[in-house]
Design a protein around this motif. Structure first.
Motif, PDB file in Angstrom:
ATOM      1  N   THR A 122      36.877  31.619  43.413  1.00  0.00           N
ATOM      2  CA  THR A 122      37.408  32.444  44.496  1.00  0.00           C
ATOM      3  C   THR A 122      38.156  31.561  45.479  1.00  0.00           C
ATOM      4  O   THR A 122      37.616  30.544  45.936  1.00  0.00           O
ATOM      5  N   PHE A 123      39.383  31.932  45.798  1.00  0.00           N
ATOM      6  CA  PHE A 123      40.131  31.250  46.862  1.00  0.00           C
ATOM      7  C   PHE A 123      39.783  31.978  48.153  1.00  0.00           C
ATOM      8  O   PHE A 123      39.952  33.192  48.257  1.00  0.00           O
ATOM      9  N   HIS A 124      39.289  31.232  49.148  1.00  0.00           N
ATOM     10  CA  HIS A 124      38.750  31.869  50.345  1.00  0.00           C
ATOM     11  C   HIS A 124      39.840  32.241  51.344  1.00  0.00           C
ATOM     12  O   HIS A 124      41.045  32.245  51.041  1.00  0.00           O
ATOM     13  N   ARG A 125      39.414  32.545  52.564  1.00  0.00           N
ATOM     14  CA  ARG A 125      40.325  33.134  53.540  1.00  0.00           C
ATOM     15  C   ARG A 125      41.346  32.159  54.117  1.00  0.00           C
ATOM     16  O   ARG A 125      42.085  32.522  55.042  1.00  0.00           O
ATOM     17  N   ALA A 126      41.429  30.994  53.555  1.00  0.00           N
ATOM     18  CA  ALA A 126      42.575  30.145  53.882  1.00  0.00           C
ATOM     19  C   ALA A 126      43.871  30.896  53.617  1.00  0.00           C
ATOM     20  O   ALA A 126      44.892  30.655  54.271  1.00  0.00           O
ATOM     21  N   ARG A 147      39.655  35.358  41.834  1.00  0.00           N
ATOM     22  CA  ARG A 147      39.882  36.316  42.922  1.00  0.00           C
ATOM     23  C   ARG A 147      40.280  35.575  44.183  1.00  0.00           C
ATOM     24  O   ARG A 147      40.170  34.351  44.269  1.00  0.00           O
ATOM     25  N   VAL A 148      40.705  36.360  45.167  1.00  0.00           N
ATOM     26  CA  VAL A 148      41.004  35.828  46.492  1.00  0.00           C
ATOM     27  C   VAL A 148      40.305  36.697  47.526  1.00  0.00           C
ATOM     28  O   VAL A 148      40.273  37.926  47.405  1.00  0.00           O
ATOM     29  N   LEU A 149      39.710  36.045  48.516  1.00  0.00           N
ATOM     30  CA  LEU A 149      39.060  36.737  49.628  1.00  0.00           C
ATOM     31  C   LEU A 149      40.034  36.789  50.787  1.00  0.00           C
ATOM     32  O   LEU A 149      40.514  35.756  51.256  1.00  0.00           O
ATOM     33  N   THR A 150      40.320  37.999  51.287  1.00  0.00           N
ATOM     34  CA  THR A 150      41.361  38.124  52.303  1.00  0.00           C
ATOM     35  C   THR A 150      41.168  39.369  53.162  1.00  0.00           C
ATOM     36  O   THR A 150      40.624  40.374  52.703  1.00  0.00           O
ATOM     37  N   ILE A 177      41.426  41.167  44.109  1.00  0.00           N
ATOM     38  CA  ILE A 177      41.599  41.147  45.561  1.00  0.00           C
ATOM     39  C   ILE A 177      40.287  41.621  46.189  1.00  0.00           C
ATOM     40  O   ILE A 177      39.878  42.762  45.999  1.00  0.00           O
ATOM     41  N   MET A 178      39.641  40.717  46.913  1.00  0.00           N
ATOM     42  CA  MET A 178      38.372  41.028  47.570  1.00  0.00           C
ATOM     43  C   MET A 178      38.603  41.092  49.073  1.00  0.00           C
ATOM     44  O   MET A 178      39.014  40.113  49.697  1.00  0.00           O
ATOM     45  N   ALA A 179      38.340  42.239  49.653  1.00  0.00           N
ATOM     46  CA  ALA A 179      38.557  42.450  51.087  1.00  0.00           C
ATOM     47  C   ALA A 179      37.373  41.908  51.875  1.00  0.00           C
ATOM     48  O   ALA A 179      36.225  42.243  51.599  1.00  0.00           O
ATOM     49  N   GLY A 180      37.672  41.071  52.860  1.00  0.00           N
ATOM     50  CA  GLY A 180      36.620  40.531  53.703  1.00  0.00           C
ATOM     51  C   GLY A 180      37.162  40.139  55.054  1.00  0.00           C
ATOM     52  O   GLY A 180      38.255  39.584  55.151  1.00  0.00           O
ATOM     53  N   GLY A 181      36.406  40.443  56.086  1.00  0.00           N
ATOM     54  CA  GLY A 181      36.814  40.126  57.446  1.00  0.00           C
ATOM     55  C   GLY A 181      36.509  41.288  58.361  1.00  0.00           C
ATOM     56  O   GLY A 181      37.254  42.267  58.369  1.00  0.00           O
ATOM     57  N   GLY A 182      35.396  41.233  59.080  1.00  0.00           N
ATOM     58  CA  GLY A 182      35.042  42.280  60.014  1.00  0.00           C
ATOM     59  C   GLY A 182      34.744  43.623  59.386  1.00  0.00           C
ATOM     60  O   GLY A 182      34.887  44.661  60.030  1.00  0.00           O
ATOM     61  N   VAL A 183      34.330  43.636  58.121  1.00  0.00           N
ATOM     62  CA  VAL A 183      34.098  44.899  57.423  1.00  0.00           C
ATOM     63  C   VAL A 183      32.837  45.577  57.957  1.00  0.00           C
ATOM     64  O   VAL A 183      31.793  44.950  58.143  1.00  0.00           O
TER      65      VAL A 183
END
Length: 241
Positions: A122-126, A147-150, A177-183
């Motif tokens: 997984t490529f993180h929120r960079a 996947r990518v976390l974004t 595409i993995m949604a992440g951030g204040g969910v």
């Protein structure tokens, strides 16, 4: 069905995530204060022993994602190999060039000697610091990322829905595409509607615990079982239509 991933920091968090039906956990340390750092090998082994698929964060320090120092890269490479040997089902990595593009060279050095064919990456929120995320997606696909976390570049996923939808359309199954951030639980239907492959959140609470003069006073963080259950239930309800 959209997969569910919780960011956890201990065995209790992994057990709680498994109890509510999460698909996997991202394991990290110092999540609230730094955004997450590499957990200890002992912690990785302990969480792996719960039977929950563990994706270990490989990040040697807080701050930005430009790694120009050889020692930083060497440490992350050693951590990546050790985490894989400890039974991690995946690694969470990321590196940027000074002009905020995917740093392929650093990623290759971090993953050198890691059995990447046997684990997920997984490529993180960079990626949320990259202006041209469309180009980044193609680079990550070329690099064999799973996947990518974004958040779609926004502070919160709820503010990045249009960009997340565009990323899903572009990836077209070639990259998750993995949604992440204040969910929050309330965000689940909208995220599922745009077709993200997974949803990521920490669902954590702070346990008051004064460490005294040498241990800090902020307490420590744990998975909030009630919040995690609410999120999982909302995702199941959304999937059921």
């Amino acid at each position: 069905m959209t997969a569910l991933e919780f960011a956890v920091q201990d065995v209790a968090g992994a057990i709680g995530a498994r109890r509510v039906g999460a698909d996997r956990v991202e394991l990290c340390a110092a999540l609230g204060s730094t955004g997450g750092l590499t957990p200890s090998i002992g912690m990785i082994e302990a969480v792996v022993s719960t039977g929950m698929p563990v994706h270990a964060l490989i990040r040697c320090r807080a701050g930005g994602f430009v790694y120009a120092e050889d020692d930083e890269i060497a440490v992350m490479n050693a951590d990546a190999k050790a985490a894989a040997s400890a039974g991690a089902a995946g690694l969470v990595v990321g590196a940027l060039t000074p002009d905020h593009r995917v740093d392929v060279g650093v990623l290759e050095r971090v993953l050198d000697g890691v059995p990447v064919d046997d684990i997920e990456l997984t490529f993180h929120r960079a990626i949320d610091q990259i202006a041209d995320r469309a180009a980044a997606i193609e680079t990550l696909i070329d690099q064999g990322m799973t996947r990518v976390l974004t958040s779609g570049g926004a502070a919160r996923c709820s503010d990045g829905l249009d960009e997340l939808a565009a990323m899903v359309h572009q990836a077209a199954g070639r990259l998750q595409i993995m949604a992440g951030g204040g969910v929050t639980a309330a965000d689940i239907p909208a995220l599922a509607h745009i077709g993200v492959d997974a949803i990521h959140l920490s669902a954590r609470r702070v346990v008051a615990d004064d460490g005294g003069p040498g241990g800090g006073t902020a307490g420590h963080e744990r998975l909030d079982d009630e919040l995690a259950a609410a999120v999982a239930a909302r995702l199941r309800t959304t999937a059921a239509g």
